[in-house]
Enzyme design. Structure first.
Site, PDB file in Angstrom:
ATOM      1  N   TYR A 147       0.861  -1.180   0.000  1.00  0.00           N
ATOM      2  CA  TYR A 147       0.000   0.000   0.000  1.00  0.00           C
ATOM      3  C   TYR A 147       0.894   1.225   0.000  1.00  0.00           C
ATOM      4  O   TYR A 147       1.849   1.310   0.768  1.00  0.00           O
ATOM      5  CB  TYR A 147      -0.888  -0.001   1.252  1.00  0.00           C
ATOM      6  N   GLU A 235      -3.555   7.333  -4.066  1.00  0.00           N
ATOM      7  CA  GLU A 235      -3.572   6.086  -3.305  1.00  0.00           C
ATOM      8  C   GLU A 235      -3.363   4.911  -4.254  1.00  0.00           C
ATOM      9  O   GLU A 235      -4.143   4.714  -5.182  1.00  0.00           O
ATOM     10  CB  GLU A 235      -4.913   5.946  -2.587  1.00  0.00           C
TER      11      GLU A 235
END
Ligand code: GDP
Ligand code: MN
Length: 423
Positions: A147, A235
């Site tokens: 991530y 993101e």
């Protein structure tokens, strides 16, 4: 408008308050949402490696798209403005809005169960969002999913890079149960990330050797893009390490600062309104900000602060707002008319409360706009008006003499009580 929740919200929520994505502050902002394929094209422009992909809108085009991709393994992905697609459900009964496949036939089979159906995920509301587009991409051989996000941090007044070696579809769960598996680097906006910071991030994500060098380049280029496109949030989940050592961004969500629309015309031109609230889209054409809610009182206000106060006071007096419409600063008689049109088009609206503070805005002009709209549209629901500030005496006179059933009250409490009672 309320932004769709994203993993970065869940993650930021677990971090210090300082790094939290503003929730209320975004209420009056129209957030631009891009589809994944659009975000990936943008990333490619900034030198970030993404899988090769083709977008289709018809089942008939799937075969051709697969030929263009031409890899033995492919991925078929629903394109909607929401995350959590992998674990979502389609209204056709199909489980999963993302599938790894190994033939064009399978792609067609899945496309038939995706296009024209609604996808429901953790991040969607109601019965989900309609799938109008699919992305067919090269299927890459993933060995690790990380991530990586770039957000804005309030305390340091600058960007923060947030990362976790445990990326993928369960990142919200990681953020919830093991917040220490998520780490961050605060970036000096005048200098960008230092090599030492990128090194820390790459090591924390378990990249080694050439992959480490590549991951640093990916993160650095994502940062350049973040600054260059006036982004407020990037993101990547997952940023992947592939079996051949390459580093690739397999999914992307990018948020943009709406105030930068004038200098990011190419990006804002990609806005896909198909998933947006049609009332909001209509409002934005006239530079009005619309937010829909569940109650029965339509609110016309100017400024986000006054919008909050108005909603609070309606609720305090036992009512529920149906929406609020923020006129913003550059109010004209015709934009007031448009605002009324949008407010009254909703059958749930049983009464309207106008709460305008005339600073730059002329209350007389607002009053004339309201009277014209009430006449033109034949509005037959009770309208309560509070206009304070510049030219309020003229507004009062116009409203008293117009012969329409408009109630103008000076006190906000009284106005709210009247609006709640009469709705
Ligand atoms: P999301 O569920 O909306 O976040 O959609 P993603 O684009 O992140 O896809 C969901 C998951 O599918 C990813 O976390 C990966 O595990 C998997 N995935 C996506 N593309 C590929 C690919 O090219 N190869 C492999 N092996 N897995 C992929
Ligand atoms: Mn994802």
């Amino acid at each position: 408008m309320f932004a769709l929740p994203s993993a970065s919200r869940a993650i930021a929520g677990r971090m210090a308050v300082s790094a939290r994505v503003p929730a209320l502050g975004t209420m009056h902002v129209r957030n631009l949402n891009l589809h994944e394929y659009q975000s990936q094209n943008l990333m490619k422009d900034w030198g970030v490696s993404v899988p090769k992909s083709v977008v289709v809108e018809n089942v008939d085009d799937v075969l051709n798209a697969c030929k263009q991709i031409g890899t033995p393994k492919m991925v078929i992905k629903t394109q909607v403005h929401a995350g959590g697609r992998g674990k979502g459900t389609l209204s056709s009964g199909l489980q999963g809005g993302v599938h790894v496949i190994d033939s064009a036939d399978r792609a067609q089979e899945l496309a038939k169960q995706m296009l024209g159906y609604k996808l429901k995920t953790k991040q969607t509301q109601g019965d989900g969002v309609m799938v109008n587009k699919l992305m067919i991409a090269e299927g890459v051989d993933v060995v690790a999913e990380c991530y990586f996000a770039i957000l804005l941090d309030r305390a340091t007044n600058g960007p923060v890079m947030v990362a976790s070696a445990e990326g993928g579809m369960d990142i919200e769960e990681v953020a919830h149960s093991r917040p220490d598996a998520i780490f961050k680097e605060f970036i000096d906006i005048n200098h960008g990330p230092t090599d030492a910071q990128l090194e820390n991030l790459a090591k924390g994500l378990n990249f080694e050797g050439d992959s480490k060098t590549q991951s640093k380049e990916v993160m650095n280029n994502l940062y350049k893009m973040f600054i260059g496109v006036d982004s407020t949030q990037v993101e990547i989940n997952p940023m992947c390490k592939l079996s051949d050592g390459r580093v690739m961004c397999v999914d992307a969500k990018i948020g943009f600062d709406d105030n930068a629309e004038f200098r990011q015309a190419d990006i804002f031109a990609q806005r896909d309104t198909a998933e947006e609230d049609p009332r909001e889209v209509e409002a934005s054409k006239y530079d009005l900000n619309f937010v829909g809610m569940d109650g029965n009182i339509g609110c016309m206000v100017n400024g986000a602060g006054l919008a909050m106060a108005t909603m609070d006071i309606i609720q305090l007096h036992g009512g529920k707002p149906a929406n609020f419409l923020d006129l913003g600063g550059g109010v004209t008689e015709s934009s007031v008319g448009q605002a009324f049109k949008i407010l009254t088009a909703d059958p749930k609206v049983k009464g309207i409360l106008v709460n305008i503070f005339g600073g730059i805005v002329d209350c007389g002009l607002v009053a004339r706009g309201i009277i014209a709209a009430a006449n033109n549209l034949g509005i037959n629901i009770p309208i309560t008006i509070r206009l304070k500030g510049t030219n309020e005496e003229e507004a009062q006179k116009l409203i008293s003499n117009c012969g329409l059933k408009l109630t103008m009250l000076e006190d906000l409490d009284e106005a709210a009580i009247n609006a709640v009672k009469s709705a």
